[in-house]
Write a protein that holds these residues in place. Sequence first.
Motif, PDB file in Angstrom:
ATOM      1  N   ARG A 228       0.854  -1.186   0.000  1.00 48.21           N
ATOM      2  CA  ARG A 228       0.000   0.000   0.000  1.00 48.21           C
ATOM      3  C   ARG A 228       0.888   1.233   0.000  1.00 48.21           C
ATOM      4  O   ARG A 228       1.673   1.437   0.912  1.00 48.21           O
ATOM      5  CB  ARG A 228      -0.883   0.021   1.249  1.00 48.21           C
ATOM      6  CG  ARG A 228      -2.040  -0.921   1.087  1.00 48.21           C
ATOM      7  CD  ARG A 228      -3.175  -0.472   1.966  1.00 48.21           C
ATOM      8  NE  ARG A 228      -4.329  -1.338   1.730  1.00 48.21           N
ATOM      9  CZ  ARG A 228      -5.316  -1.445   2.573  1.00 48.21           C
ATOM     10  NH1 ARG A 228      -5.300  -0.780   3.717  1.00 48.21           N
ATOM     11  NH2 ARG A 228      -6.332  -2.216   2.290  1.00 48.21           N
ATOM     12  N   GLU A 229       0.704   2.061  -1.021  1.00 52.03           N
ATOM     13  CA  GLU A 229       1.489   3.291  -1.174  1.00 52.03           C
ATOM     14  C   GLU A 229       2.963   3.015  -0.934  1.00 52.03           C
ATOM     15  O   GLU A 229       3.632   3.699  -0.165  1.00 52.03           O
ATOM     16  CB  GLU A 229       0.984   4.371  -0.225  1.00 52.03           C
ATOM     17  CG  GLU A 229      -0.401   4.866  -0.618  1.00 52.03           C
ATOM     18  CD  GLU A 229      -1.164   5.465   0.565  1.00 52.03           C
ATOM     19  OE1 GLU A 229      -0.545   5.584   1.635  1.00 52.03           O
ATOM     20  OE2 GLU A 229      -2.341   5.774   0.401  1.00 52.03           O
ATOM     21  N   GLY A 230       3.426   1.948  -1.501  1.00 48.44           N
ATOM     22  CA  GLY A 230       4.864   1.677  -1.459  1.00 48.44           C
ATOM     23  C   GLY A 230       5.344   0.980  -0.198  1.00 48.44           C
ATOM     24  O   GLY A 230       6.487   0.546  -0.134  1.00 48.44           O
ATOM     25  N   GLN A 233       1.814  -3.533   4.111  1.00 47.85           N
ATOM     26  CA  GLN A 233       0.826  -3.430   5.177  1.00 47.85           C
ATOM     27  C   GLN A 233      -0.243  -4.488   4.955  1.00 47.85           C
ATOM     28  O   GLN A 233      -0.643  -4.733   3.816  1.00 47.85           O
ATOM     29  CB  GLN A 233       0.179  -2.046   5.119  1.00 47.85           C
ATOM     30  CG  GLN A 233      -0.605  -1.716   6.359  1.00 47.85           C
ATOM     31  CD  GLN A 233      -1.148  -0.281   6.336  1.00 47.85           C
ATOM     32  OE1 GLN A 233      -1.087   0.385   5.291  1.00 47.85           O
ATOM     33  NE2 GLN A 233      -1.665   0.179   7.439  1.00 47.85           N
ATOM     34  N   ARG A 240       1.731  -3.086  10.018  1.00 42.90           N
ATOM     35  CA  ARG A 240       2.868  -2.827   9.136  1.00 42.90           C
ATOM     36  C   ARG A 240       3.778  -4.054   9.154  1.00 42.90           C
ATOM     37  O   ARG A 240       4.066  -4.612  10.199  1.00 42.90           O
ATOM     38  CB  ARG A 240       3.659  -1.597   9.632  1.00 42.90           C
ATOM     39  CG  ARG A 240       2.999  -0.265   9.320  1.00 42.90           C
ATOM     40  CD  ARG A 240       3.114   0.119   7.842  1.00 42.90           C
ATOM     41  NE  ARG A 240       4.496   0.279   7.393  1.00 42.90           N
ATOM     42  CZ  ARG A 240       5.165   1.444   7.484  1.00 42.90           C
ATOM     43  NH1 ARG A 240       4.590   2.511   8.008  1.00 42.90           N
ATOM     44  NH2 ARG A 240       6.407   1.527   7.054  1.00 42.90           N
TER      45      ARG A 240
END
Length: 458
Positions: A228-230, A233, A240
């Motif tokens: 997720r967004e790099g 997660q 995380r």
Amino acid sequence: MKEGKDMDGKERKLHLAFLEHPDDLPGALADREEGLPDGFILSGCGKKEDCRMILKEIRKGDDTALLPVFLDEFLSNEEQEASDGLARTREEMEVLAGNIIKRFRDVDENTLKKSLDLRLLAFLYTREEKKLRPVLDPLSRGLYSYPLMDYLSGGLLESSGWIAELLEKGYIREEDLVDRIRKCPKCDGAHLNYVDVCPFCRSMDIRQVSFIHCFTCGRVGPEDSFIREGVMQCPYCGARLRHIGSDYDKPTDNYICGSCSQTFAEPEVSCRCFLCGTWSLTENLSVRTYREYALSDKGILAVRSGSTEDLYSVLDTLNYMKPEPFRHLLNWQLDLSERPPDEPFCLMIISFQNIGEVRESAGWRKVSEMMDSLTKRLRGIIRKTDISTRTSANDLLLLLPKTGKKGCVVLASKVKELEDVTRQPDGTYLELLVKTAVFPGDRQNGEDGVSLVARLKG
Ligand SMILES: [Zn+2]
Ligand SMILES: [Zn+2]
Ligand SMILES: [Zn+2]
């Protein structure tokens, strides 16, 4: 098949007939003054099918099956195997045909008309070094075939069953392994497509993906859903994932099914037949092995005696040893007997003089019974340490260790008396010719087992 000699013993020129078209065949086979030709040359056949058809007709014919057939040009491996191949010059063809005809003198032509087994065995016998060979045709249903068997039987016998039967009877022996093929259990076709499928629903819509296993919530999902967004997660619990081994790991399951969404580590291999469409599991496919086969010693005897029901085989129950090791042992005994102290041994040859005639008059079954009772009595006479073998002429050879002149004479007369066991109400009996030699006395200079047996036979 005629012999390659005239009445006065001179070599007769062989007549090899040219065949170009299937229409020529009836003419070539028709009763002409000089009878059948000695062989055929398939020459300049315009079409491959024509050539194949002619060859098939010749090989399935009662009178023509074993005739030499040469090809003018290479057609395919199938014709090559069922014919006598390509021979470049006329001279080469005549030499090859001459050899076949010469070997054919050992074969009783009439027996070939009654038995396809004998026909096939005689074909191998008349061609030196000839083997039964499987031939690959990639476009055919089963991939491999034994063309010689198919042609000789006119397609009547299925080769695998026929081979199994001949093997069991011991007329042929296994040679080189050529291939192992898997076939469709439904249609016996060998054109199969092996596909990886889902082990749960058998769909072939599966793909390989990497999975992540989240340690926090314990759930598993495809790797791309964890990015997720790099950053990594968990899409389920939001944890995380920083370190492999402490936050997450990659389970071994790495396939996902597009139909049922199940995940799995190993797809199943399934198999679809290109010919009939049947799906099978690999373990349900039938396996067929293709080998070369050669004529066995027993097969040779069958050809020569004109019978696949071997009258003499019952003799092999008498402390039988194969001819080769028997010869070794005989040679060893011969050498041993010449070293002091004197330890004589005896060699006995029993020939069945009139078995052919008795068979003609009394029939096979009767002779077989006579041989049985004879063998039973013989078994009572010979000792545990005596050994026997059978020569290619179907003589019984007995090696009797520690037997001198006196013992040998007694034994020989006992054997000769066994003629009476075979005597029939009408007076017919099996004539036994018994010859003996006692060693070292009866050995001539430098004789070995083979030359000795030949001399004794006269
Ligand atoms: Zn599935
Ligand atoms: Zn989680
Ligand atoms: Zn099939």
